[in-house]
Motif scaffolding. Structure first.
Motif, short mmCIF file in Angstrom:
data_model
loop_
_atom_site.label_atom_id
_atom_site.label_comp_id
_atom_site.label_asym_id
_atom_site.label_seq_id
_atom_site.Cartn_x
_atom_site.Cartn_y
_atom_site.Cartn_z
N GLU A 146 3.72 9.53 9.39
CA GLU A 146 4.93 8.83 9.00
C GLU A 146 4.67 7.33 8.96
O GLU A 146 4.29 6.74 9.97
CB GLU A 146 6.06 9.14 9.98
CG GLU A 146 7.40 8.61 9.51
CD GLU A 146 8.51 8.92 10.51
OE1 GLU A 146 9.21 9.91 10.30
OE2 GLU A 146 8.67 8.16 11.48
N TRP A 147 4.89 6.72 7.81
CA TRP A 147 4.73 5.27 7.70
C TRP A 147 6.07 4.61 8.01
O TRP A 147 7.13 5.12 7.63
CB TRP A 147 4.30 4.86 6.29
CG TRP A 147 4.22 3.37 6.15
CD1 TRP A 147 3.19 2.57 6.56
CD2 TRP A 147 5.22 2.50 5.61
NE1 TRP A 147 3.49 1.24 6.30
CE2 TRP A 147 4.73 1.17 5.72
CE3 TRP A 147 6.47 2.70 5.04
CZ2 TRP A 147 5.45 0.06 5.28
CZ3 TRP A 147 7.19 1.60 4.61
CH2 TRP A 147 6.68 0.29 4.72
N ARG A 148 6.00 3.50 8.74
CA ARG A 148 7.19 2.68 9.00
C ARG A 148 6.85 1.22 8.76
O ARG A 148 5.69 0.83 8.94
CB ARG A 148 7.61 2.81 10.47
CG ARG A 148 8.29 4.09 10.83
CD ARG A 148 8.39 4.23 12.36
NE ARG A 148 8.99 5.49 12.74
CZ ARG A 148 10.28 5.64 13.04
NH1 ARG A 148 11.10 4.61 13.00
NH2 ARG A 148 10.76 6.82 13.37
N ALA A 158 0.83 -1.21 0.00
CA ALA A 158 0.00 0.00 0.00
C ALA A 158 0.86 1.27 0.00
O ALA A 158 0.41 2.32 -0.43
CB ALA A 158 -0.93 -0.01 1.22
N HIS A 159 2.09 1.15 0.49
CA HIS A 159 2.95 2.33 0.59
C HIS A 159 4.11 2.36 -0.40
O HIS A 159 4.93 3.28 -0.38
CB HIS A 159 3.49 2.46 2.02
CG HIS A 159 2.43 2.89 2.99
ND1 HIS A 159 1.64 2.01 3.67
CD2 HIS A 159 2.00 4.13 3.34
CE1 HIS A 159 0.78 2.67 4.42
NE2 HIS A 159 0.97 3.96 4.24
N LEU A 160 4.18 1.34 -1.27
CA LEU A 160 5.29 1.27 -2.23
C LEU A 160 5.29 2.47 -3.17
O LEU A 160 4.25 2.83 -3.73
CB LEU A 160 5.19 -0.03 -3.04
CG LEU A 160 6.37 -0.40 -3.95
CD1 LEU A 160 6.39 -1.92 -4.15
CD2 LEU A 160 6.34 0.27 -5.30
N PHE A 210 7.27 9.66 4.76
CA PHE A 210 6.14 10.55 5.05
C PHE A 210 4.93 10.06 4.28
O PHE A 210 5.06 9.64 3.13
CB PHE A 210 6.47 12.00 4.67
CG PHE A 210 7.50 12.61 5.58
CD1 PHE A 210 7.21 12.81 6.93
CD2 PHE A 210 8.75 12.97 5.10
CE1 PHE A 210 8.17 13.36 7.79
CE2 PHE A 210 9.71 13.51 5.95
CZ PHE A 210 9.41 13.70 7.30
N CYS A 211 3.76 10.08 4.92
CA CYS A 211 2.59 9.55 4.25
C CYS A 211 1.35 10.31 4.68
O CYS A 211 1.15 10.58 5.87
CB CYS A 211 2.43 8.07 4.56
SG CYS A 211 1.01 7.37 3.71
N ALA A 212 0.53 10.64 3.69
CA ALA A 212 -0.68 11.42 3.97
C ALA A 212 -1.93 10.54 3.97
O ALA A 212 -3.04 11.06 3.97
CB ALA A 212 -0.82 12.54 2.94
N CYS A 213 -1.76 9.21 3.98
CA CYS A 213 -2.95 8.36 3.98
C CYS A 213 -3.65 8.49 5.33
O CYS A 213 -3.07 8.92 6.32
CB CYS A 213 -2.61 6.90 3.65
SG CYS A 213 -2.00 5.89 5.01
N TRP A 214 -4.93 8.10 5.34
CA TRP A 214 -5.74 8.29 6.55
C TRP A 214 -5.10 7.61 7.76
O TRP A 214 -4.96 8.20 8.82
CB TRP A 214 -7.16 7.73 6.31
CG TRP A 214 -8.07 8.01 7.47
CD1 TRP A 214 -8.83 9.13 7.66
CD2 TRP A 214 -8.29 7.17 8.60
NE1 TRP A 214 -9.51 9.04 8.86
CE2 TRP A 214 -9.19 7.84 9.45
CE3 TRP A 214 -7.81 5.91 8.99
CZ2 TRP A 214 -9.64 7.30 10.66
CZ3 TRP A 214 -8.24 5.36 10.19
CH2 TRP A 214 -9.14 6.06 11.01
N GLU A 215 -4.68 6.37 7.56
CA GLU A 215 -4.14 5.60 8.67
C GLU A 215 -2.86 6.24 9.24
O GLU A 215 -2.72 6.38 10.45
CB GLU A 215 -3.84 4.18 8.20
CG GLU A 215 -4.17 3.15 9.26
CD GLU A 215 -3.99 1.73 8.74
OE1 GLU A 215 -4.38 1.45 7.60
OE2 GLU A 215 -3.42 0.92 9.49
N CYS A 216 -1.95 6.62 8.36
CA CYS A 216 -0.70 7.21 8.82
C CYS A 216 -0.93 8.59 9.45
O CYS A 216 -0.29 8.95 10.43
CB CYS A 216 0.31 7.32 7.68
SG CYS A 216 0.91 5.72 7.11
N THR A 217 -1.86 9.34 8.89
CA THR A 217 -2.15 10.67 9.44
C THR A 217 -2.77 10.53 10.83
O THR A 217 -2.40 11.25 11.76
CB THR A 217 -3.13 11.43 8.51
OG1 THR A 217 -2.67 11.28 7.18
CG2 THR A 217 -3.19 12.90 8.85
ZN LIG Z 1 0.23 5.70 4.94
#
Ligand SMILES: [Zn+2]
Length: 195
Positions: A84-86, A50-52, A71-78
């Motif tokens: 920030e996705w890890r 999903a983050h690739l 850095f990620c602006a998806c709902w879950e990461c926000t």
């Molecule tokens: Zn994300």
């Protein structure tokens, strides 16, 4: 499932080689090929898929690198991770060799897309839908494709340590469970000894 080894439960739901081929064959669109290929041939976790981003793939070196953070602006990461996705654990940050069958899929898909832009839930639904089309009757979900990738590498004789690294497991025992119990590999090794 309490007390059950997490890797093993997925292992039981893994596809056999025929089912894996059938699943790839029902993928018509390049997006479907990308989704199934990344799970089945690269062994990515669904959250990694999903983050690739295009930047993860180095075609010159024939590698996919899962970063330590992004850095990620998806709902879950926000909502849950301060934007920030890890990877699931620090071992999730790793470099994976691109499977020969996956390379052209990555080249075609990433030429015009910088990622999949689907949530984990939508990816689950997509895998289920494609598995139904391939007439795979047992429970199919993204993680069992990752498990199928691990089984295939174990069949082909990968060491536990390399399998642990490639699949991004925190513990060696997760990889050992695959390598130790591989019937096809055991018979092949015995045949090599007997001839
Ligand atoms: Zn994300």
């Amino acid at each position: 499932m309490p007390g059950k080894h997490k890797g093993l439960s997925c292992k039981e739901d893994a596809l056999n080689p025929q089912q894996a081929d059938d699943l790839l064959l029902v993928c018509i669109s390049i997006r479907d090929k990308f989704i199934i290929g990344c799970l089945l041939l690269a062994g990515l976790r669904v959250s990694e898929l999903a983050h690739l981003k295009r930047s993860w793939v180095n075609f010159d070196e024939n590698n996919i690198t899962v970063p330590i953070r992004q850095f990620c602006a998806c709902w879950e990461c926000t909502q849950k991770r301060d934007g920030e996705w890890r990877p699931k654990t620090k071992h999730g940050a790793r470099t994976i060799r691109i499977h020969p069958q996956l390379r052209s899929i990555l080249e075609e898909y990433l030429y015009s897309h910088d990622g999949i832009s689907l949530t984990r839930q939508r990816l689950w639904q997509k895998v289920k839908q494609l598995a139904n089309q391939a007439k795979i009757l047992h429970n199919s979900y993204p993680h069992c494709l990752r498990s199928t990738c691990a089984i295939e590498l174990a069949h082909r004789g990968i060491s536990s340590a390399s399998l642990q690294y490639l699949l991004g497991w925190a513990r060696l025992s997760s990889a050992e469970a695959y390598v130790r119990s591989d019937r096809r590999r055991a018979l092949k090794e015995v045949d090599e000894i007997y001839t």
